[in-house]
Design a protein around this motif. Sequence first.
Motif, short mmCIF file in Angstrom:
data_model
loop_
_atom_site.label_atom_id
_atom_site.label_comp_id
_atom_site.label_asym_id
_atom_site.label_seq_id
_atom_site.Cartn_x
_atom_site.Cartn_y
_atom_site.Cartn_z
N HIS A 166 0.83 -1.21 0.00
CA HIS A 166 0.00 0.00 0.00
C HIS A 166 0.86 1.26 0.00
O HIS A 166 0.58 2.23 -0.73
N ASN A 204 -6.45 9.46 0.01
CA ASN A 204 -7.86 9.17 0.27
C ASN A 204 -8.75 10.33 -0.19
O ASN A 204 -9.82 10.12 -0.78
N TYR A 209 -8.01 -2.98 7.41
CA TYR A 209 -8.83 -3.64 6.39
C TYR A 209 -10.30 -3.19 6.42
O TYR A 209 -11.16 -3.85 5.85
N TYR A 210 -10.57 -2.07 7.06
CA TYR A 210 -11.95 -1.59 7.08
C TYR A 210 -12.19 -0.66 5.89
O TYR A 210 -11.41 0.25 5.61
N LYS A 211 -13.30 -0.92 5.21
CA LYS A 211 -13.70 -0.06 4.10
C LYS A 211 -15.16 0.32 4.30
O LYS A 211 -16.01 -0.54 4.50
N ALA A 225 -16.79 3.13 -0.09
CA ALA A 225 -15.43 2.81 -0.56
C ALA A 225 -15.33 1.40 -1.11
O ALA A 225 -14.24 0.95 -1.46
N GLN A 226 -16.46 0.67 -1.17
CA GLN A 226 -16.40 -0.71 -1.61
C GLN A 226 -15.93 -0.84 -3.06
O GLN A 226 -15.23 -1.80 -3.40
N GLU A 270 -6.96 -1.73 -0.02
CA GLU A 270 -7.15 -2.78 0.98
C GLU A 270 -7.78 -2.28 2.28
O GLU A 270 -8.06 -3.07 3.18
N GLY A 271 -7.97 -0.98 2.41
CA GLY A 271 -8.51 -0.44 3.65
C GLY A 271 -7.45 -0.31 4.74
O GLY A 271 -7.75 -0.42 5.93
#
Length: 453
Positions: free
Chosen positions: A244, A358, A403-405, A409-410, A415-416
């Motif tokens: 990332h 972002n 890893y949260y999206k 943001a899907q 990768e979050g």
Amino acid sequence: MTIRRQWLIMLTLTAILAIVVNTIILSSLINQYFQTYTTGEYNKSLSQIKSFSKMALSQNNMTTQQIEAQLASYLNDPVTRITLYNADGSVIVNVGIDMSNMNNMMSGMMRGREVGTFSQEVDRTELRDSGISIGTVNVTHYSSIGDSLTSVMFRSALIRNSLLSFVIVLALLVMIGLFVSRRLSRDLRGTSFMALNIDLGNQADIPFSKIREVRIIQQSLKELKSRLKLKQMGRKRLIDEMVHQTRTPLTILKTHLEGFQDGVIDVTSEEIKTCEMQIENVSSIISNMSHLLDTEKEVSPLSIEEFDFSHLLRRILAGLKLQFDQKQVALSLMSHEKITVKTDLYKLSQSIYNILTNAYKFTQPGRKVEIFLQTDEKMLSIEIKDTGAGISLEEQKHLFEAYYKGSNAQAVPGEGLGLYVVKQNLEQIGGTIRVESALGQGSNFIIRIPMTL
């Protein structure tokens, strides 16, 4: 030998020993109490026989049949015969129990014991009235109170009931032991299965045992499994972070090289420095991640240095400006004062890169991203405000998790991990980050770091 079999043998032997000891003690105490009670009752009856016999002889107003009937009422075990004599030794009354029937009953109660062994003795008492002898009463009874019919029947019933209790209790203990041992062995087999699957890396969730010691082992295994999983996830996260973090500088390099090739960007010393900075960033990322993977640490060591933050921020914006311009998103620095800080340059710059990346992803063309700086005596505040899609209040609670999206943001590549890395980096240099946002109104990320670490 299995634990289950050992448990059953130990439980059975313990139960037998406990029941035998308990039976012996209780039988002895109960028998002793009964003997005392029987002796007391006999002495009470003997006293009543003497009193009645003296009254019958002194008053001389009762017939022989009346005296005989009254004395017969005292023929209760262990008394077998009562004989009343007058002053000259003549028998007035002689009442007793049929010993043949008594012996038959007692021989039935005491199997194998000879009837003739039940010896008897006589308590002889001279009766006096005003010092003058008026007669004699003989009370025949078993020589031992324990040989009485009542005592024999009591002991026999006590032994029978004790044996019955022994059998019932032993049967119950065996059933309980089988149940407990089956449960224990089941929990141990489950624990063994759990350990084997952890070793093989398979999923094996079993309900915790209600047995404390087994439950502690199971909890320890589960904690071990969690630590191993966290360790594996940590390695994966390090690799994901490396991928990332290298994406941003590589994207900037690619954009600039394309710009050079297309003639959109002039090859100036400043632009070359921007590219060199991205190469240094990639080198630092690879070096840090390699060190972390070798040492199995979760965070890289700090590299503290003093630098001009305003200059660093301008170089970051210069590297990203072409991307923002291509998307038609305005990127502006709203503060231009010179600010010197002493911290980890790489971690701070990487955090700002991630937030700006972002903002680039979630800000629509024709909108803007602005950066505000503010200092006080000890802290530097950096506000990065965009006019993008915004973040709901519920999603803000999980925004900095790995890893949260979010829901918006899907469909966006990634990768979050960006904001997770930001928070980890800032915490390492003593900083904080928070967000103010609402859906459709953009987001404002506020970073605060110490001016000197």
